[in-house]
Scaffold this active site. Sequence first.
Site, PDB file in Angstrom:
ATOM      1  N   SER A 145       0.864  -1.181   0.000  1.00 45.71           N
ATOM      2  CA  SER A 145       0.000   0.000   0.000  1.00 45.71           C
ATOM      3  C   SER A 145       0.899   1.229   0.000  1.00 45.71           C
ATOM      4  CB  SER A 145      -0.851  -0.005   1.283  1.00 45.71           C
ATOM      5  OG  SER A 145      -1.472   1.247   1.482  1.00 45.71           O
TER       6      SER A 145
ATOM      7  N   TYR B 182      -1.733  -0.973  10.342  1.00 40.40           N
ATOM      8  CA  TYR B 182      -1.796  -1.204   8.897  1.00 40.40           C
ATOM      9  C   TYR B 182      -0.500  -0.731   8.228  1.00 40.40           C
ATOM     10  CZ  TYR B 182      -3.843  -1.165   4.168  1.00 40.40           C
ATOM     11  OH  TYR B 182      -4.114  -1.381   2.831  1.00 40.40           O
TER      12      TYR B 182
HETATM   13  N1  LIG Z   1      -8.900  -0.317  -1.165  1.00 40.13           N
HETATM   14  C1  LIG Z   1      -7.864   0.493  -0.998  1.00 40.13           C
HETATM   15  O1  LIG Z   1      -7.996   1.735  -1.001  1.00 40.13           O
HETATM   16  C2  LIG Z   1      -6.489  -0.079  -0.810  1.00 40.13           C
HETATM   17  C3  LIG Z   1      -5.403   0.807  -0.798  1.00 40.13           C
HETATM   18  C4  LIG Z   1      -4.125   0.300  -0.656  1.00 40.13           C
HETATM   19  C5  LIG Z   1      -3.931  -1.062  -0.531  1.00 40.13           C
HETATM   20  N2  LIG Z   1      -5.004  -1.900  -0.542  1.00 40.13           N
HETATM   21  C6  LIG Z   1      -4.738  -3.309  -0.418  1.00 40.13           C
HETATM   22  O2  LIG Z   1      -5.291  -3.999  -1.518  1.00 40.13           O
HETATM   23  C7  LIG Z   1      -5.579  -5.350  -1.125  1.00 40.13           C
HETATM   24  C8  LIG Z   1      -6.982  -5.721  -1.532  1.00 40.13           C
HETATM   25  O3  LIG Z   1      -7.873  -4.876  -0.822  1.00 40.13           O
HETATM   26  P1  LIG Z   1      -9.338  -4.523  -1.353  1.00 40.13           P
HETATM   27  O4  LIG Z   1      -9.469  -3.073  -1.262  1.00 40.13           O
HETATM   28  O5  LIG Z   1      -9.579  -5.239  -2.629  1.00 40.13           O
HETATM   29  O6  LIG Z   1     -10.185  -5.149  -0.154  1.00 40.13           O
HETATM   30  P2  LIG Z   1     -11.426  -6.136  -0.096  1.00 40.13           P
HETATM   31  O7  LIG Z   1     -11.893  -6.068   1.301  1.00 40.13           O
HETATM   32  O8  LIG Z   1     -12.380  -5.866  -1.209  1.00 40.13           O
HETATM   33  O9  LIG Z   1     -10.765  -7.567  -0.378  1.00 40.13           O
HETATM   34  C9  LIG Z   1      -9.922  -8.173   0.561  1.00 40.13           C
HETATM   35  C10 LIG Z   1     -10.220  -9.660   0.564  1.00 40.13           C
HETATM   36  O10 LIG Z   1      -9.293 -10.267   1.487  1.00 40.13           O
HETATM   37  C11 LIG Z   1     -10.004 -11.236   2.224  1.00 40.13           C
HETATM   38  N3  LIG Z   1      -9.333 -11.461   3.505  1.00 40.13           N
HETATM   39  C12 LIG Z   1      -9.218 -10.595   4.538  1.00 40.13           C
HETATM   40  N4  LIG Z   1      -8.574 -11.174   5.557  1.00 40.13           N
HETATM   41  C13 LIG Z   1      -8.259 -12.423   5.144  1.00 40.13           C
HETATM   42  C14 LIG Z   1      -7.606 -13.514   5.769  1.00 40.13           C
HETATM   43  N5  LIG Z   1      -7.152 -13.436   7.017  1.00 40.13           N
HETATM   44  N6  LIG Z   1      -7.454 -14.654   5.066  1.00 40.13           N
HETATM   45  C15 LIG Z   1      -7.926 -14.763   3.792  1.00 40.13           C
HETATM   46  N7  LIG Z   1      -8.561 -13.764   3.167  1.00 40.13           N
HETATM   47  C16 LIG Z   1      -8.733 -12.614   3.839  1.00 40.13           C
HETATM   48  C17 LIG Z   1     -11.396 -10.644   2.414  1.00 40.13           C
HETATM   49  O11 LIG Z   1     -12.351 -11.646   2.728  1.00 40.13           O
HETATM   50  C18 LIG Z   1     -11.631  -9.994   1.057  1.00 40.13           C
HETATM   51  O12 LIG Z   1     -12.282 -10.868   0.148  1.00 40.13           O
HETATM   52  C19 LIG Z   1      -5.305  -5.403   0.377  1.00 40.13           C
HETATM   53  O13 LIG Z   1      -4.013  -5.927   0.580  1.00 40.13           O
HETATM   54  C20 LIG Z   1      -5.349  -3.956   0.802  1.00 40.13           C
HETATM   55  O14 LIG Z   1      -4.590  -3.706   1.971  1.00 40.13           O
HETATM   56  C21 LIG Z   1      -6.286  -1.447  -0.681  1.00 40.13           C
END
Ligand SMILES: NC(=O)c1ccc[n+]([C@@H]2O[C@H](COP(=O)([O-])OP(=O)(O)OC[C@H]3O[C@@H](n4cnc5c(N)ncnc54)[C@H](O)[C@@H]3O)[C@@H](O)[C@H]2O)c1
Length: 264
Positions: A140, A153
């Site tokens: 991130s 985080y």
């Molecule tokens: N959305 C944002 O703004 C953003 C920004 C920077 C980084 N990210 C990163 O992008 C990645 C995807 O995030 P997203 O926004 O698509 O989120 P999201 O919540 O849509 O998807 C995350 C998925 O991870 C699964 N998950 C969570 N904990 C878990 C565990 N312990 N074991 C197995 N699965 C698990 C959830 O069930 C979910 O399906 C993450 O690593 C997040 O930190 C997101």
Amino acid sequence: MPGPRFTDKIIFITGGSSGLGAEASALFIDEGAHVFIMDLAEKGILTRLGEEKATFFQGDVGKPEDCESAIRACVDKHGRLDILFHNAAQPTPMTTVPFHDLVQFQQIINTNLCGLFYLARIAIPQMQVQKKGVIVATASTSALGGEYGLASYAASKAGMLNLMRTMALDHARENIRINAICPGYMPTPMTEGLGELVKVVEESIPQGRGGDPTEVARAALFLASEDASYMTGQALIVDGGWSAHSGAPNLLKYVPQQFRYDEK
Ligand SMILES: NC(=O)c1ccc[n+]([C@@H]2O[C@H](COP(=O)([O-])OP(=O)(O)OC[C@H]3O[C@@H](n4cnc5c(N)ncnc54)[C@H](O)[C@@H]3O)[C@@H](O)[C@H]2O)c1
């Protein structure tokens, strides 16, 4: 138009049921891959992707035994593992350290950072046998500097980057490439419910909007592909320019007319 980059490749994706992971899964399949999704819940992803090219494994990346079972199940099913994309993460409440719940802190570090370790320690030996492999981790922009109110985080994501770099060094001569993407803000289920905060965030992004998860997924696919064959140990930032500025406000808006060249 170049052909598909992942024909018959086996991609293991964590957090593939939702958001960025779901978009990446769909794009990998579009380019000929089989995806093996490990997530806490299925959330209808097999209906979206179809069961011919996608497999779902219910598991928690914060549990080493689940990570091992999932990767073994993937290799048992497909005979190999070409690409590990560790993308699952646990979001965090915004708070300061004295108020941060201790167990929640440990869980966030465990899921986001330790999860990469748990998966890689099973995936890398398999890739060593195959004499080839690729790992991509979703970090991130919170990994790149301190973030107000995001202690667990930001620490977990920064830790992921140095774990990624170290593994990249250790395995570079074994034809295993390991990189990370650093997304900025994307509207996904993880960032739902932020309300007014979204406007503030979007305003601070030079491109003026959050990223579409597909735009970030495309960067992950690039790192996973042979197009990135000479890249390892790198963090690719995909954030609409968010991390490009120094942290100073945009003073252009406040410069008096007589000092502005562009509007004379
Ligand atoms: N959305 C944002 O703004 C953003 C920004 C920077 C980084 N990210 C990163 O992008 C990645 C995807 O995030 P997203 O926004 O698509 O989120 P999201 O919540 O849509 O998807 C995350 C998925 O991870 C699964 N998950 C969570 N904990 C878990 C565990 N312990 N074991 C197995 N699965 C698990 C959830 O069930 C979910 O399906 C993450 O690593 C997040 O930190 C997101």
